[in-house]
Design a protein around this motif. Sequence first.
Motif, short mmCIF file in Angstrom:
data_model
loop_
_atom_site.label_atom_id
_atom_site.label_comp_id
_atom_site.label_asym_id
_atom_site.label_seq_id
_atom_site.Cartn_x
_atom_site.Cartn_y
_atom_site.Cartn_z
N ARG A 23 -10.09 9.61 -1.38
CA ARG A 23 -10.65 8.40 -0.78
C ARG A 23 -9.80 7.19 -1.14
NH1 ARG A 23 -15.64 4.85 -2.22
NH2 ARG A 23 -14.92 5.32 -4.31
N VAL A 24 -9.61 6.29 -0.16
CA VAL A 24 -8.97 5.00 -0.45
C VAL A 24 -9.82 3.93 0.21
CG1 VAL A 24 -6.91 3.57 -0.15
CG2 VAL A 24 -6.65 6.04 -0.44
N GLU A 25 -10.28 2.96 -0.58
CA GLU A 25 -11.08 1.85 -0.05
C GLU A 25 -10.38 0.54 -0.40
OE1 GLU A 25 -13.74 1.99 1.74
OE2 GLU A 25 -14.26 4.11 1.43
N THR A 26 -10.52 -0.45 0.46
CA THR A 26 -9.96 -1.77 0.16
C THR A 26 -11.09 -2.78 0.08
OG1 THR A 26 -8.20 -1.13 1.65
CG2 THR A 26 -8.19 -3.39 0.87
N ARG A 27 -11.06 -3.64 -0.94
CA ARG A 27 -12.03 -4.73 -1.05
C ARG A 27 -11.28 -6.02 -1.34
NH1 ARG A 27 -16.22 -5.25 0.79
NH2 ARG A 27 -17.22 -6.43 -0.85
N LEU A 76 0.84 -1.20 0.00
CA LEU A 76 0.00 0.00 0.00
C LEU A 76 0.87 1.25 0.00
CD1 LEU A 76 -2.76 1.33 0.07
CD2 LEU A 76 -2.76 1.11 2.56
N HIS A 77 1.97 1.19 0.73
CA HIS A 77 2.90 2.32 0.76
C HIS A 77 3.43 2.62 -0.64
CE1 HIS A 77 7.00 4.05 1.19
NE2 HIS A 77 6.31 4.88 1.97
N ASP A 78 3.88 1.57 -1.34
CA ASP A 78 4.43 1.74 -2.70
C ASP A 78 3.39 2.35 -3.63
OD1 ASP A 78 6.63 0.55 -1.74
OD2 ASP A 78 6.34 -1.39 -2.76
N LEU A 79 2.16 1.94 -3.40
CA LEU A 79 1.08 2.40 -4.25
C LEU A 79 0.81 3.89 -4.05
CD1 LEU A 79 -1.43 1.78 -6.00
CD2 LEU A 79 -2.57 0.99 -3.95
N LEU A 80 1.00 4.36 -2.81
CA LEU A 80 0.62 5.74 -2.50
C LEU A 80 1.74 6.76 -2.78
CD1 LEU A 80 -1.52 5.20 0.72
CD2 LEU A 80 -2.28 5.42 -1.66
N VAL A 81 2.99 6.27 -2.78
CA VAL A 81 4.12 7.19 -2.95
C VAL A 81 4.02 8.06 -4.22
CG1 VAL A 81 6.62 7.25 -3.44
CG2 VAL A 81 5.74 5.97 -1.47
N PRO A 82 3.71 7.47 -5.40
CA PRO A 82 3.65 8.31 -6.62
C PRO A 82 2.67 9.48 -6.50
CG PRO A 82 3.53 5.98 -7.21
CD PRO A 82 3.45 6.05 -5.72
N PHE A 83 1.58 9.29 -5.76
CA PHE A 83 0.60 10.38 -5.63
C PHE A 83 1.22 11.53 -4.83
CE2 PHE A 83 -2.08 6.65 -6.33
CZ PHE A 83 -2.82 7.11 -7.43
N GLN A 84 1.92 11.15 -3.78
CA GLN A 84 2.55 12.17 -2.95
C GLN A 84 3.63 12.90 -3.75
OE1 GLN A 84 4.93 10.63 0.16
NE2 GLN A 84 5.15 12.62 1.17
N GLU A 85 4.42 12.14 -4.50
CA GLU A 85 5.53 12.74 -5.25
C GLU A 85 5.05 13.69 -6.34
OE1 GLU A 85 8.09 9.57 -6.39
OE2 GLU A 85 9.17 9.65 -4.46
N HIS A 86 3.87 13.43 -6.88
CA HIS A 86 3.37 14.32 -7.94
C HIS A 86 2.35 15.32 -7.41
CE1 HIS A 86 5.52 12.33 -11.17
NE2 HIS A 86 5.27 11.20 -10.55
N THR A 114 -5.89 -11.61 -1.68
CA THR A 114 -5.38 -10.47 -2.46
C THR A 114 -6.43 -9.38 -2.38
OG1 THR A 114 -6.24 -11.47 -4.45
CG2 THR A 114 -3.89 -11.74 -4.05
N TYR A 115 -5.98 -8.15 -2.56
CA TYR A 115 -6.87 -7.01 -2.33
C TYR A 115 -6.93 -6.09 -3.53
CZ TYR A 115 -7.17 -8.61 2.37
OH TYR A 115 -7.41 -9.39 3.46
N VAL A 116 -8.08 -5.44 -3.64
CA VAL A 116 -8.24 -4.42 -4.66
C VAL A 116 -8.43 -3.08 -3.94
CG1 VAL A 116 -9.73 -3.62 -6.53
CG2 VAL A 116 -9.30 -6.06 -6.25
N PHE A 117 -7.68 -2.09 -4.39
CA PHE A 117 -7.83 -0.75 -3.80
C PHE A 117 -8.59 0.15 -4.76
CE2 PHE A 117 -3.92 -2.52 -2.03
CZ PHE A 117 -4.16 -2.36 -0.68
N PHE A 118 -9.54 0.88 -4.21
CA PHE A 118 -10.25 1.90 -4.99
C PHE A 118 -9.75 3.26 -4.50
CE2 PHE A 118 -13.37 -0.48 -7.35
CZ PHE A 118 -13.43 -1.68 -6.66
N ILE A 119 -9.18 4.01 -5.43
CA ILE A 119 -8.57 5.28 -5.03
C ILE A 119 -9.20 6.41 -5.83
CG2 ILE A 119 -6.38 6.55 -4.94
CD1 ILE A 119 -4.97 3.85 -4.78
N ASP A 120 -9.64 7.45 -5.14
CA ASP A 120 -10.15 8.66 -5.80
C ASP A 120 -9.17 9.78 -5.53
OD1 ASP A 120 -12.40 7.28 -6.48
OD2 ASP A 120 -13.73 8.32 -5.08
N PHE A 121 -8.91 10.59 -6.53
CA PHE A 121 -8.03 11.75 -6.30
C PHE A 121 -8.42 12.92 -7.17
CE2 PHE A 121 -6.00 8.81 -9.27
CZ PHE A 121 -5.68 9.62 -10.35
N VAL A 122 -7.88 14.09 -6.83
CA VAL A 122 -8.21 15.31 -7.57
C VAL A 122 -7.31 15.40 -8.79
CG1 VAL A 122 -8.31 17.83 -7.42
CG2 VAL A 122 -8.93 16.44 -5.44
#
Length: 367
Positions: A314-318, A298-308, A326-334
Motif C-alpha cells: 500500500r502507498v498513501e499520500t497525505r 516519489l520515484h526515488d522513494l520507491l526505487v530501493p524497494f524494487q532493488e531489494h 509538502t507530502y507524507v507518504f505512508f508505505i506498507d510492505f512485506v
Amino acid sequence: MSEDKSQQDERLLELRDRIDSIDSDIARLISERANCALEVAEVKKSNGEDVLFYRPEREAQVLRRAMQRNPGPLTNEEMARLFREIMSACLALEDPLKVAYLGPEGTFTQQAALKHFGHSAVSKPLAAIDEVFREVEAGAVNYGVVPVENSTEGVVNHTLDNFMTSNLKICGEVELRIHQHLMISDVTRKDSITRIYSHAQSLAQCRKWLDSYYPNVERVAVASNAEAARRVKGEWNAAAIAGDMAAELYGLKILNEKIEDRPDNSTRFLIIGTQAVPPSGDDKTSLMVSMRNAPGALHDLLVPFQEHGIDLTRVETRPAQSGNWTYVFFIDFVGHRDSENVAAALREVGACASDMKVLGSYPRGVL
Ligand SMILES: C=C(O[C@@H]1C=C(C(=O)O)C=C[C@H]1O)C(=O)O
C-alpha cells in the motif's frame, strides 16, 4: 420400527459417552496448557523489569500452526478461532490485557478487537480515533484498535494523520469482512421509512443498493453504525445500516442482509501500542516518509524497494501538517525491519527522505 428407534438411541448414547470422555481430555489439556502459560509468566517476570506478557509474534505463530496442522473437518479459520480464545484465556491468567477501541459498543472496530485479542481481553470503547491514541500513549490501556482502510471506501485519514504526531507503534493488523444490514425496530413501519441512519463509510459502501431500493429516502450520516442502530430504536419511520453486533446490542430486526455493494467488502484495522514486535516469520512493515516536493521524489522513494525485491502492499499520500505543499507518504510492505533486505532498503530510503519513521513491523493478519 421400534427396533430401529432403540438401535438409534443406543448409538446416540455411545457417541455422547465418547464426546463426554473427549471433553474431559480437552479440559485436562487446556488446564495443562494454562498452567504452562502461568509458568511462562514466571519466567518472563524473573527476566527483567519491563515484562511483556503479550507476544503478538508468538500468538501469530500459534494460530498459523493451528491452521497448518488442522486435520479437518473444521475449517482452518474455525480451528484458529478456537485457539484464539484458548490463548486469550491463558494470557489473561498472566496479565489481563486492556484494549481501547473506536466505539461505541457494537461497532465493527469492537468486532475487530475481539477477533484479534479474543474475549478475555478487557475492552474499552472510546468516542474518537484521537482518544484511542491518547489513551494508549497515557498508558491507561495496553493497546488500541483503530480502522485504517476499507476495500470499497479507501483510507481512514484520521488514523494516518494521528501517526504524524504520535510515537506509538503498530503491533498488529486485523482484517474483517464487513457485512452491512438494513435493520429496523419493533415500532418501525416498514412501508413508511423516510430516513436511514448510518456512518458515512457504511452509507458509501451501500450506495448502489440504496439507489435501487430506497432512492428517495434521506440518508443521515451519524458518528458510528452503533449510534445509527441506537437512534432507530424509538423511531417508527427510520432504519439503520449496521453490522450484526449492533443489531444484537440494540435488539433490532434485520430487514435486508448483506447489502454492501461489493461482496468482498472488508476493513483493515491496526493494533497500536508501545512495543516493538520481533519477527514472526510472516510480517509486514509500515513506514511514514516525508519528501521534499521535487520532481521524481516519489520515484526515488520507491526505487530501493524494487532493488531489494520488497513487495509493497500500500502507498498513501497525505498533506504534511507543516503545510506548504509538502507530502507524507505512508508505505506498507512485506517483510520485517530486522531482515537484511528490509534494513538495506530503509537505509537508502532514509538517505533520500527529509524525514522517516518506521511505524512498526508486525505479524501479517492471520485470521
Ligand atoms: C504463553 C505465552 O504468553 C502469552 C500467551 C500465549 C499462549 O497462550 O500461547 C502466547 C503468547 C503470549 O501472548 C508465551 O509468550 O509463550
